[in-house]
Structure formats: C-alpha cells, structure tokens
Design an enzyme around this catalytic site. Structure first.
Site: not given
Length: 108
Positions: A18, A22, A41, A76-77
C-alpha cells in the site's frame, strides 16, 4: 474549505505494498485531485487493525464527488482492489466519519 474524514481498511499483509503504491501516487491522479479542488489529502494507517484513516480538505462537495467518475480514478481503484476490500464498482469500501471537534490557530 470543507474538511472530510473517512475510514477504509487494508488486507492483511499489504502494508508495504500500500505504501509502495502511494509513493508516489500516479501524477495523473494527483493532477485530477488538485483540479477537482483537493487542497490537502492525508491517509494514515493503524498497524494493529489495518484500518486506514483518510483526511481531506476540499473546496466543493460536487467537485469532490466528480473525482469518482474520472477514468484515472476508476483505473486507480482497479489498481488497488487486490490489496483492500472494495465495492462492486471497485471503489474502496469506506465509511465517512463526522467531525465532532476542530481547533485551528488563527493566523494574525
């Protein structure tokens, strides 16, 4: 400015992956977020529970919601669905958290 927070979760054993995905996020996704009024964000990971806490500052709810309809967000999902619980449309399973307290230092 509108502050929003929500929680998601990460599949067990996917913490390193993860972070890798990112660091950094795709430039085209960053561009879409900024173009849709995202001012800030952040996503935090609680390692004991694999719960992700997201905090975002946005300019407008409608523009924030429009991000989900962009091709780069949908891509992205799909890219993330193998490491976290997702909905049938591949969006991450998330739950919005209402704000109950806020303190901010006033700029003089």
């Amino acid at each position: 400015m509108i502050r929003k927070a929500f929680v998601m979760s990460l599949s067990a054993g996917q913490e390193v992956e993860y972070r890798r995905r990112h660091d950094p996020i795709w430039p085209e996704l960053e561009e879409v977020l900024k173009a849709h009024g995202v001012l800030s964000y952040s996503i935090f990971l609680c390692p004991e529970t694999n719960q992700l806490f997201a905090y975002v500052e946005i300019e407008d709810e409608a523009r924030w919601e429009a991000i989900a309809r962009t091709e780069v967000c949908k891509k992205w999902w799909v890219h993330m669905r193998d490491i976290m619980p997702t909905n049938p449309d591949n969006s991450p399973v998330s739950r919005e958290i209402p704000e109950v307290f806020h303190l901010e230092k006033q700029v003089e």
